[in-house]
Design a protein around this motif. Structure first.
Motif, PDB file in Angstrom:
ATOM      1  N   ALA A   1     -11.231   1.981   1.852  1.00  0.00           N
ATOM      2  CA  ALA A   1     -12.182   2.370   2.896  1.00  0.00           C
ATOM      3  C   ALA A   1     -12.963   3.618   2.475  1.00  0.00           C
ATOM      4  CB  ALA A   1     -11.449   2.618   4.215  1.00  0.00           C
ATOM      5  N   ASP A   2     -12.268   4.583   1.850  1.00  0.00           N
ATOM      6  CA  ASP A   2     -12.950   5.790   1.362  1.00  0.00           C
ATOM      7  C   ASP A   2     -14.015   5.434   0.326  1.00  0.00           C
ATOM      8  OD1 ASP A   2     -11.512   7.476   2.960  1.00  0.00           O
ATOM      9  OD2 ASP A   2     -10.025   7.981   1.427  1.00  0.00           O
ATOM     10  N   ALA A   3     -13.664   4.519  -0.593  1.00  0.00           N
ATOM     11  CA  ALA A   3     -14.615   4.122  -1.635  1.00  0.00           C
ATOM     12  C   ALA A   3     -15.847   3.455  -1.043  1.00  0.00           C
ATOM     13  CB  ALA A   3     -13.929   3.201  -2.639  1.00  0.00           C
ATOM     14  N   LEU A   4     -15.629   2.551  -0.109  1.00  0.00           N
ATOM     15  CA  LEU A   4     -16.765   1.848   0.508  1.00  0.00           C
ATOM     16  C   LEU A   4     -17.602   2.800   1.358  1.00  0.00           C
ATOM     17  CD1 LEU A   4     -15.005  -1.477   1.571  1.00  0.00           C
ATOM     18  CD2 LEU A   4     -16.438  -1.078  -0.433  1.00  0.00           C
ATOM     19  N   ARG A   5     -16.935   3.729   2.027  1.00  0.00           N
ATOM     20  CA  ARG A   5     -17.657   4.697   2.867  1.00  0.00           C
ATOM     21  C   ARG A   5     -18.600   5.549   2.022  1.00  0.00           C
ATOM     22  NH1 ARG A   5     -13.497   6.951   4.562  1.00  0.00           N
ATOM     23  NH2 ARG A   5     -13.014   5.640   6.368  1.00  0.00           N
ATOM     24  N   SER A   6     -18.133   5.926   0.823  1.00  0.00           N
ATOM     25  CA  SER A   6     -18.947   6.778  -0.046  1.00  0.00           C
ATOM     26  C   SER A   6     -20.153   6.044  -0.623  1.00  0.00           C
ATOM     27  CB  SER A   6     -18.076   7.321  -1.184  1.00  0.00           C
ATOM     28  OG  SER A   6     -17.678   6.284  -2.060  1.00  0.00           O
ATOM     29  N   GLU A   7     -20.117   4.714  -0.592  1.00  0.00           N
ATOM     30  CA  GLU A   7     -21.203   3.934  -1.182  1.00  0.00           C
ATOM     31  C   GLU A   7     -22.185   3.379  -0.157  1.00  0.00           C
ATOM     32  OE1 GLU A   7     -19.388   0.823  -3.395  1.00  0.00           O
ATOM     33  OE2 GLU A   7     -18.519   2.154  -4.918  1.00  0.00           O
ATOM     34  N   LEU A   8     -21.973   3.675   1.130  1.00  0.00           N
ATOM     35  CA  LEU A   8     -22.798   3.047   2.166  1.00  0.00           C
ATOM     36  C   LEU A   8     -24.278   3.403   2.034  1.00  0.00           C
ATOM     37  CD1 LEU A   8     -20.691   3.176   5.463  1.00  0.00           C
ATOM     38  CD2 LEU A   8     -21.392   1.166   4.161  1.00  0.00           C
ATOM     39  N   ASN A   9     -24.563   4.593   1.522  1.00  0.00           N
ATOM     40  CA  ASN A   9     -25.967   4.991   1.407  1.00  0.00           C
ATOM     41  C   ASN A   9     -26.742   4.136   0.412  1.00  0.00           C
ATOM     42  OD1 ASN A   9     -25.853   6.989   3.344  1.00  0.00           O
ATOM     43  ND2 ASN A   9     -25.242   8.584   1.876  1.00  0.00           N
ATOM     44  N   ARG A  10     -26.069   3.349  -0.391  1.00  0.00           N
ATOM     45  CA  ARG A  10     -26.757   2.434  -1.303  1.00  0.00           C
ATOM     46  C   ARG A  10     -27.453   1.300  -0.558  1.00  0.00           C
ATOM     47  NH1 ARG A  10     -22.315   1.231  -6.078  1.00  0.00           N
ATOM     48  NH2 ARG A  10     -21.854   3.407  -6.666  1.00  0.00           N
ATOM     49  N   TYR A  11     -27.034   1.062   0.665  1.00  0.00           N
ATOM     50  CA  TYR A  11     -27.540  -0.090   1.411  1.00  0.00           C
ATOM     51  C   TYR A  11     -28.417   0.385   2.564  1.00  0.00           C
ATOM     52  CZ  TYR A  11     -23.503  -1.908  -1.077  1.00  0.00           C
ATOM     53  OH  TYR A  11     -22.588  -2.210  -2.057  1.00  0.00           O
ATOM     54  N   SER A  12     -29.456  -0.356   2.827  1.00  0.00           N
ATOM     55  CA  SER A  12     -30.322  -0.044   3.963  1.00  0.00           C
ATOM     56  C   SER A  12     -29.623  -0.463   5.245  1.00  0.00           C
ATOM     57  CB  SER A  12     -31.655  -0.781   3.830  1.00  0.00           C
ATOM     58  OG  SER A  12     -31.428  -2.184   3.786  1.00  0.00           O
ATOM     59  N   VAL A  13     -30.085   0.076   6.369  1.00  0.00           N
ATOM     60  CA  VAL A  13     -29.521  -0.322   7.658  1.00  0.00           C
ATOM     61  C   VAL A  13     -29.702  -1.820   7.840  1.00  0.00           C
ATOM     62  CG1 VAL A  13     -29.713  -0.093  10.157  1.00  0.00           C
ATOM     63  CG2 VAL A  13     -29.893   1.938   8.696  1.00  0.00           C
ATOM     64  N   GLY A  14     -28.638  -2.521   8.120  1.00  0.00           N
ATOM     65  CA  GLY A  14     -28.678  -3.978   8.245  1.00  0.00           C
ATOM     66  C   GLY A  14     -28.475  -4.694   6.929  1.00  0.00           C
ATOM     67  N   GLY A  15     -28.422  -3.910   5.820  1.00  0.00           N
ATOM     68  CA  GLY A  15     -28.221  -4.525   4.519  1.00  0.00           C
ATOM     69  C   GLY A  15     -26.812  -5.054   4.358  1.00  0.00           C
ATOM     70  N   LYS A  16     -26.686  -6.117   3.576  1.00  0.00           N
ATOM     71  CA  LYS A  16     -25.397  -6.778   3.420  1.00  0.00           C
ATOM     72  C   LYS A  16     -24.590  -6.118   2.309  1.00  0.00           C
ATOM     73  CE  LYS A  16     -23.213 -11.317   2.855  1.00  0.00           C
ATOM     74  NZ  LYS A  16     -23.442 -12.758   2.639  1.00  0.00           N
ATOM     75  N   LEU A  17     -23.305  -5.875   2.579  1.00  0.00           N
ATOM     76  CA  LEU A  17     -22.392  -5.352   1.578  1.00  0.00           C
ATOM     77  C   LEU A  17     -21.922  -6.493   0.673  1.00  0.00           C
ATOM     78  CD1 LEU A  17     -22.379  -3.083   3.764  1.00  0.00           C
ATOM     79  CD2 LEU A  17     -19.975  -2.693   3.182  1.00  0.00           C
ATOM     80  N   PRO A  18     -21.342  -6.186  -0.491  1.00  0.00           N
ATOM     81  CA  PRO A  18     -20.818  -7.246  -1.355  1.00  0.00           C
ATOM     82  C   PRO A  18     -19.818  -8.113  -0.605  1.00  0.00           C
ATOM     83  CG  PRO A  18     -20.847  -5.158  -2.519  1.00  0.00           C
ATOM     84  CD  PRO A  18     -21.186  -4.854  -1.102  1.00  0.00           C
ATOM     85  N   SER A  19     -19.687  -9.349  -1.041  1.00  0.00           N
ATOM     86  CA  SER A  19     -18.761 -10.271  -0.389  1.00  0.00           C
ATOM     87  C   SER A  19     -17.325  -9.814  -0.574  1.00  0.00           C
ATOM     88  CB  SER A  19     -18.926 -11.671  -0.978  1.00  0.00           C
ATOM     89  OG  SER A  19     -18.490 -11.688  -2.327  1.00  0.00           O
ATOM     90  N   SER A  20     -16.433 -10.353   0.263  1.00  0.00           N
ATOM     91  CA  SER A  20     -15.014 -10.004   0.152  1.00  0.00           C
ATOM     92  C   SER A  20     -14.474 -10.383  -1.219  1.00  0.00           C
ATOM     93  CB  SER A  20     -14.213 -10.709   1.251  1.00  0.00           C
ATOM     94  OG  SER A  20     -14.567 -10.216   2.519  1.00  0.00           O
ATOM     95  N   ARG A  21     -14.914 -11.523  -1.743  1.00  0.00           N
ATOM     96  CA  ARG A  21     -14.432 -11.941  -3.058  1.00  0.00           C
ATOM     97  C   ARG A  21     -14.859 -10.948  -4.123  1.00  0.00           C
ATOM     98  NH1 ARG A  21     -15.653 -17.971  -4.944  1.00  0.00           N
ATOM     99  NH2 ARG A  21     -14.199 -18.283  -3.198  1.00  0.00           N
ATOM    100  N   ALA A  22     -16.095 -10.472  -4.028  1.00  0.00           N
ATOM    101  CA  ALA A  22     -16.580  -9.508  -5.017  1.00  0.00           C
ATOM    102  C   ALA A  22     -15.796  -8.198  -4.931  1.00  0.00           C
ATOM    103  CB  ALA A  22     -18.072  -9.245  -4.808  1.00  0.00           C
ATOM    104  N   LEU A  23     -15.463  -7.774  -3.702  1.00  0.00           N
ATOM    105  CA  LEU A  23     -14.686  -6.547  -3.544  1.00  0.00           C
ATOM    106  C   LEU A  23     -13.271  -6.709  -4.072  1.00  0.00           C
ATOM    107  CD1 LEU A  23     -15.882  -5.449   0.018  1.00  0.00           C
ATOM    108  CD2 LEU A  23     -16.590  -4.497  -2.181  1.00  0.00           C
ATOM    109  N   VAL A  24     -12.694  -7.885  -3.865  1.00  0.00           N
ATOM    110  CA  VAL A  24     -11.359  -8.166  -4.393  1.00  0.00           C
ATOM    111  C   VAL A  24     -11.356  -8.039  -5.920  1.00  0.00           C
ATOM    112  CG1 VAL A  24      -9.668  -9.998  -4.783  1.00  0.00           C
ATOM    113  CG2 VAL A  24     -10.540  -9.574  -2.475  1.00  0.00           C
TER     114      VAL A  24
END
Length: 485
Positions: free
Chosen positions: A11-34
């Protein structure tokens, strides 16, 4: 690629990367994160759920996770100072203030800071909870026909019957109401039996949650001292006569916090005194399932010996299972049962049926008697380990009684320490204990501290706690002596 093992780290890692995405932008898929973080799909799901709870992402089933719109700046808070007057102003007929001190309850519910050993808890450590059996029971309960429908307001007949058999005597399912745990049952009983402003007789010391219930109901708790054999009948009779009270609340078995058991000859006396006073006895039988392995045969409940409807019995499954399995029972005979039922229905409608079904599955499973035996043995082992460590490491502490049930030791600090100073010094040493003051509704006869041995991982942690107490209290006293010199 690198490995992150915990939900918090991901959660800390993903939180630190949120600024890479625009509001409403899609995060990587669960499979990609795995694949990227080398974690399980469950870890990814929980990390995303944590971010969603924080309002940072929005999850859409089947579509993925998206960066959430930032929360707008909240407007300035309004002025709520008027509430101090509204909550404190007593009406003409209000003779007891309705302010509530819940510190005694919160002390046993609050999780201690990281690294602090918990000797102030009121529940079993997760290693002692029947987690696998509860999970299996909940899964089976969810598949029962009608499990998600509305239950009878009194509770499931089969569960009421089980509680009646546990209470014993001539108590039947018709005398039982299923409640949302023991605290809820006590609250219902107090509200049913004592009008606002009325006195309620309580043991001294007693469970702080009861004192909070009484005061929240506008009632006045009146202490009746307890000795090594339980409540003193002659003082109980005097208190009934002096106050005109119509309710006495007690814990006849492994009383919290003293661990006393009401002596056989006093049991009949308590019922007789209450009957002659035209009063009810609320029997909080919270610890019957917490008897230690070396306990003598347990006496029957007061309810089992009561022929005249004097006793209102309270029982719960929570202490012997999990703080979240909040299923208990009220048992009573006569017109009072209708009043208890009416108050409970108004307050909470009913206990959720899936929880009742799960409780039925749990107590009917082969794992249930094994769990009871395991807890009985472990509580005895922990009690002896803590008592022995205290005698060796802190001989100045006065331990008057080694209880044969329950989960606490009731001790007096040595020297000049009072309970609050002792608890503060213990916390600085990394041990959370419970000061005794909240257990008294009047001036305490002396300083006491409650030490619980149920909420720790095992005897090694109990030994470490005593070592910390010895070191911390020794340094405190040495520093005080130096300052005075």
């Amino acid at each position: 690629m690198y490995e992150r093992s915990s939900v918090a780290e991901l959660a800390d890692a993903l939180r630190s990367e949120l600024n890479r995405y625009s509001v409403g932008g899609k995060l990587p898929s669960s499979r990609a994160l795995v694949e990227r973080f080398r974690v399980s799909p469950v870890t990814v799901s929980r990390a995303l759920a944590q971010l969603a709870a924080e309002g940072l992402v929005v999850t859409r089933p089947g579509a993925g996770a998206y960066r959430a719109r930032p929360r707008t700046t909240e407007s300035a808070p309004g002025d709520t100072s008027w509430q101090e007057v509204a909550l404190s102003a007593e009406g003409a007929g209000e003779v007891v203030p309705r302010s509530v001190d819940a510190s005694g309850v919160l002390n046993s519910l609050a999780a201690p800071p990281t690294g602090v050993i918990e000797l102030n808890g009121g529940y079993l450590h997760p290693s002692l909870q029947p987690e696998r059996a509860m999970a299996a029971a909940l899964a089976r309960a969810g598949r029962r026909p009608g499990a998600w429908g509305r239950p009878p307001v009194e509770g499931l007949p089969e569960l009421r019957d089980w509680f009646a058999r546990e209470i014993g005597g001539s108590v039947t399912a018709a005398d039982v109401l299923v409640t949302a745990g023991g605290q809820s049952a006590l609250t219902t009983a107090v509200r049913a039996l004592a009008p606002p402003g009325a006195p309620i007789l309580v043991e001294s010391p007693t469970y702080p949650g009861l004192l909070s219930i009484a005061r929240a109901s506008g009632c006045r708790p009146v202490p009746v001292p307890v000795d090594a054999d339980g409540v003193r009948p002659e003082l109980l009779a005097t208190a009934f006569e002096a106050t005109g009270a119509r309710v006495f609340v007690c814990q006849p078995l492994f009383q919290n916090p003293t661990g006393t058991v009401l002596a056989t000859e006093r049991r009949t006396e308590v019922l007789r005194i209450a009957r002659e006073a035209g009063a009810f006895v609320v029997e909080d039988d919270y610890a019957r399932a917490l008897a230690h392995e070396d306990a003598a045969p347990l006496p029957p409940t007061l309810a089992a010996e009561d022929r005249d409807g004097v006793v209102v019995h309270v029982r719960s499954l929570t202490k012997i299972t999990s703080p979240s399995l909040r299923v208990g029972a009220l048992a009573a005979r006569g017109p009072v049962l209708d009043r208890l039922r009416a108050i409970q229905v108004v307050d909470s409608f009913f206990v959720p049926r899936p929880l009742q079904e799960a409780a039925l599955e749990l107590v009917g499973a082969p794992a249930w008697p094994r769990h009871l035996r395991t807890v009985a043995a472990e509580l005895r082992h922990r009690r002896d380990a803590l008592a022995g460590a205290l005698r060796r490491g802190l001989p100045g502490l006065q331990l008057h009684r080694l209880p044969s049930g329950g989960f606490q030791l009731w001790v007096r600090p040595g020297g000049e320490d009072d309970d609050l100073a002792f608890a503060a010094a213990a916390l600085r040493a990394g041990v959370a204990v419970t000061p005794g003051r909240p257990y008294f509704c009047a001036e305490p006869p002396g300083p006491y501290v409650r030490l619980s041995f149920a909420g720790v991982s095992g005897t090694a942690e109990l030994g470490e706690a005593v070592q910390r107490l010895r070191s911390g209290l020794g340094e405190e006293r040495a520093g005080t002596a130096g300052a005075e010199g």
